[in-house]
Design a protein around this motif. Structure first.
Motif, short mmCIF file in Angstrom:
data_model
loop_
_atom_site.label_atom_id
_atom_site.label_comp_id
_atom_site.label_asym_id
_atom_site.label_seq_id
_atom_site.Cartn_x
_atom_site.Cartn_y
_atom_site.Cartn_z
N SER A 172 38.11 71.81 22.71
CA SER A 172 38.04 69.89 23.52
C SER A 172 37.38 69.24 24.19
CB SER A 172 39.71 69.90 24.39
OG SER A 172 40.46 69.11 24.88
N TYR A 173 36.56 69.75 24.78
CA TYR A 173 35.18 69.03 25.33
C TYR A 173 35.46 68.43 24.50
CZ TYR A 173 31.16 68.02 28.18
OH TYR A 173 29.74 67.97 28.84
N LEU A 174 34.32 69.27 23.10
CA LEU A 174 33.58 68.19 22.82
C LEU A 174 34.59 67.47 21.00
CD1 LEU A 174 32.00 72.07 20.93
CD2 LEU A 174 30.45 70.16 22.24
N ARG A 175 35.64 67.40 21.35
CA ARG A 175 36.00 66.71 20.51
C ARG A 175 36.32 65.27 21.73
NH1 ARG A 175 37.68 63.32 17.80
NH2 ARG A 175 39.09 63.10 15.94
N ASN A 176 36.33 65.83 22.74
CA ASN A 176 36.36 64.59 24.05
C ASN A 176 35.26 63.81 23.58
OD1 ASN A 176 38.84 64.39 24.92
ND2 ASN A 176 38.69 65.87 26.50
N LEU A 177 33.77 64.39 23.27
CA LEU A 177 32.38 64.02 23.37
C LEU A 177 32.05 63.18 21.59
CD1 LEU A 177 30.29 67.04 24.93
CD2 LEU A 177 31.03 64.52 25.66
N ILE A 203 24.92 66.03 31.67
CA ILE A 203 24.12 66.30 30.54
C ILE A 203 24.52 65.66 29.56
CG2 ILE A 203 23.14 67.68 28.33
CD1 ILE A 203 23.54 70.13 30.16
N ASN A 204 24.58 64.35 28.96
CA ASN A 204 24.69 63.90 27.67
C ASN A 204 24.27 64.35 26.38
OD1 ASN A 204 25.75 61.99 29.40
ND2 ASN A 204 24.20 60.58 29.84
N ALA A 208 27.61 67.89 19.68
CA ALA A 208 29.01 68.19 19.96
C ALA A 208 29.72 68.75 18.44
CB ALA A 208 29.46 67.02 20.29
N GLU A 209 29.35 68.00 16.87
CA GLU A 209 30.15 68.29 15.73
C GLU A 209 29.47 69.97 15.49
OE1 GLU A 209 30.78 64.29 14.21
OE2 GLU A 209 29.59 65.06 13.21
N ASP A 261 19.55 70.23 22.82
CA ASP A 261 19.91 68.85 23.31
C ASP A 261 20.20 68.70 24.80
OD1 ASP A 261 20.80 66.15 22.88
OD2 ASP A 261 22.13 66.95 22.28
N ILE A 262 20.02 69.83 26.03
CA ILE A 262 20.05 70.42 26.99
C ILE A 262 18.68 70.50 27.48
CG2 ILE A 262 20.45 72.42 28.68
CD1 ILE A 262 22.47 73.44 26.75
#
Length: 671
Positions: A532-537, A498-499, A505-506, A379-380
């Motif tokens: 936490s960052y991944l959960r926000n995504l 980066i989106n 993320a999961e 994804d990057i």
């Protein structure tokens, strides 16, 4: 000698030819004139008699010369044996000494004028093997220690002129070659070979900051004292390169002494207590046995790199035979700075932007950490506008649910490719990104490493002896919970927006979930920040949990494993799975986790077999370093989570191997 003999034979032939010619001429003359012919025959007879007499005298003269030479040679031989400057004795076949020179008598401690003749050799020097091989042409050797001196016994068998009823008698000629002094010289030269030791204090600045201000100078003094004592113990020379780095020049003998005592300075450093919240630990790299000083320096440099890649608090010794390790008992501590992740992220972006083809792969039999990290890197690359592929030949149950979801999503169109297709695509300038392993033999497709000149490695496992050493970028952090955490930081702290996809993320959260055992092991502040960052995504914890759903029969196999568990010294569990199923490596890992729930158990080892490979999962609560134990049989991992794969051995053989290293470890601890 041969040429002279040939010349004499030729002369004889010419003489006989000459006499034959004279005989024919005399016969012809007698035919023409009888009186003149008889005269010629008389002259011929006289010449033949003279020739035969001369030849007889020459032969006698030659025999006399040979006899005189033989006599002289015999005298020379006797004098040589008597004055040969090494101990020598001649033995009967039963070991009785029939003759010995003065040096042999001196060797066994006889006074001048005394002799050992008639004594039995075994009565003098003790038990000694006399090989009963009657072969005059074969000289044999043996090693023998007598009066603390080392000898090479060189002996042969010879016939004597004496004969008995059964035939000729034999004697043993034995030479005693003393090489004690030569051996000592070699030992001294080997002991005095130069050795180089590089010492680094792990997290020096962090340790000092964790110490009360009034004790900071004291902890510095304590560290300096340990280093100073090392200098005097090894009779070496210490050079301080920085506050946290030293170089010791010493000898191989001094290093061997430290090896024998298992480098006690590691424990002395950990015992320093000045109110510091972080422990003092040392990373030490040692090199010796190099052909040159330069090579010895390279050995030491490679050793310290190896130690730092394995988490520090240990010693690595490198020489011509390879690596040897000592220590490695502490867990280390999490570094809170994210500067390195930001720098690596920037460099990674530059490398990706310069690449036309990108191939990503994890390790064989990938788990969620490897697959989640691979999809994260994919994804990057996609965010940077590059097309990439993940190399995956077969899917196991560990990643089956996640991979199927990725394949069903159009966002990840044609993301997975086989080994064959990857090999066809891979060129010298193709970027190959390896995640969750640094061992070439553990990668999904090892051949790609030799086809490409541009390899990036992202891994969190402790460094092993085998590693990918030709990389254009290495992101290796052993204190991080998982490779997915590292990839998340590359996404989070790079200077580019980066989106990433929700499923990515999961997958990353799933990798963190797996390697931390649901955030129970090896979790730090950065681990929770990444989660936490991944959960926000948009990563959903319930969806992540479904990645790890198992079949009912897996629970039954796991129950059988737990039921047949053997407990070693009430501290360590070891068990195995009888069933051979495709996902046995996943089941034994879960079983190893379960066994740690038993009271007083500090570590667990579970084995299972699939095909010709035995899989071993090792778990620990931290007090026992399972990485070191697994490394002894070719595996590796972390202090608390490790494993190994053994080929061409049976399950019972592997079980015994693991049990042996466990018992060896416990015995060493008790010493």
């Amino acid at each position: 000698m041969n040429n002279k003999s040939k010349r004499l034979d030729l002369f004889s032939y010419l003489a006989y030819l000459y006499f034959i010619v004279l005989f024919l001429m005399s016969s012809y003359i007698a035919y023409k004139n009888l009186a003149l012919g008889i005269t010629c025959f008389l002259i011929l007879a006289t010449l033949v008699l003279i020739y035969l007499d001369k030849k007889k005298r020459d032969v006698k003269k030659w025999r006399d010369r040979v006899q005189r030479a033989s006599f002289n040679f015999s005298n020379l031989t006797k004098k040589s044996l008597l004055n040969l400057p090494i101990p020598l004795c001649i033995l009967e076949m039963n070991g009785t000494i029939s003759w010995a020179n003065k040096y042999f008598d001196q060797m066994i401690g006889l006074e001048e004028g005394s002799t050992s003749i008639g004594d039995n050799l075994e009565d003098i020097v003790g038990e000694i093997t006399l090989r009963k091989v009657l072969d005059e042409s074969k000289v044999m050797e043996d090693e023998f220690i007598y009066k603390d001196r080392t000898y090479t016994l060189r002996y042969c068998f010879t016939k004597t002129d004496e004969k008995n009823q059964s035939g000729p008698e034999f004697r043993i000629i034995m030479y005693w070659l003393d090489h004690t002094d030569l051996d000592q010289l070699r030992t001294d030269l080997d002991n005095n070979k130069p050795a180089l030791m590089i010492i680094e204090i792990d997290g020096y600045e962090d340790v000092i900051k964790s110490t009360p201000e009034e004790n900071q100078s004291l902890i510095r003094v304590d560290i300096e004292k340990i280093i100073s004592n090392l200098e005097s113990e090894t009779q070496g020379q210490i050079e301080k390169l920085d506050n946290d780095k030293y170089v010791l020049f010493t000898s191989k003998k001094s290093i061997k002494e430290l090896e024998k005592n298992k480098f006690p300075l590691l424990d002395k450093a950990r015992e320093i207590d000045r109110g510091n919240n972080l422990p003092v630990s040392l990373s030490i790299g040692v090199g010796y046995d190099g052909e040159t000083i330069e090579e010895t320096g390279k050995f030491a440099s490679g050793a310290i790199d190896m130690v730092l890649g394995r988490g520090g608090d240990q010693v690595a010794i490198k020489n011509t035979e390879g690596y040897h390790f000592f220590g490695g008992k502490s867990k280390g501590f999490e570094r809170k700075t994210k500067v390195k992740s930001r720098l690596i992220g920037h460099a990674f972006r530059e490398i990706i932007s310069q690449s036309d083809h990108i191939l990503i792969m994890g390790h064989l039999y990938p788990d969620m950490d490897a697959m989640g990290a691979a999809v994260g890197v994919y994804d990057i690359c996609k965010s940077y506008g590059k097309n990439a592929h993940i190399v995956l030949d077969s899917v196991n149950e560990a990643v089956e649910i996640f991979v199927n979801r990725v394949k069903e999503d159009k966002y990840f169109d044609d993301v997975f490719i086989s080994h064959e297709r990857a090999i066809d695509m891979c060129k010298k300038n193709t970027l190959v990104v390896v995640v969750d392993t640094h061992r070439p033999s553990y990668t999904e497709c090892q051949k790609l490493l030799s086809l490409s000149n541009r390899v990036v490695v992202i891994d969190h496992h402790r460094r092993g002896v085998e590693y990918i050493n030709e990389t254009i970028l290495l992101f290796h952090e052993i204190y991080v919970s998982s490779t997915c955490e590292m990839v998340t930081e590359l996404i989070q702290y790079t200077d580019f927006d980066i989106n990433i996809h929700k499923l990515t993320a999961e997958g990353l959260l799933g990798g963190i979930y797996l390697d931390t055992k649901n955030f129970e092991f090896k979790t730090g502040v950065r681990t929770f920040e990444a989660a936490s960052y991944l959960r926000n995504l948009g990563a959903e914890t319930l969806s992540v949990k479904k990645f790890f759903n198992s079949y009912a029969e897996d629970f039954l196999v796991k129950a059988e494993i737990i039921q047949r568990t053997e407990i070693v010294k009430e501290r360590i569990c070891i068990s195995y799975a009888k069933a051979e199923i495709d996902n046995i490596n996943i089941i034994i890992a879960k079983a190893a986790d379960e066994l740690l729930n038993i009271k007083n158990i500090e570590a667990s080892f579970v084995l299972g077999m699939k095909g010709d490979t035995v899989f071993i999962s090792a778990r620990s609560l931290g007090d026992i370093n399972v990485h070191i134990l697994m490394e002894k049989i070719g595996g590796g991992g972390h202090i608390d989570i490790a494993g190994a794969q053994l080929k061409d051995v049976s399950l019972s053989q592997a079980y015994n191997m693991v049990k042996d290293i466990i018992e060896e470890y416990l015995e060493e601890e008790d010493e």
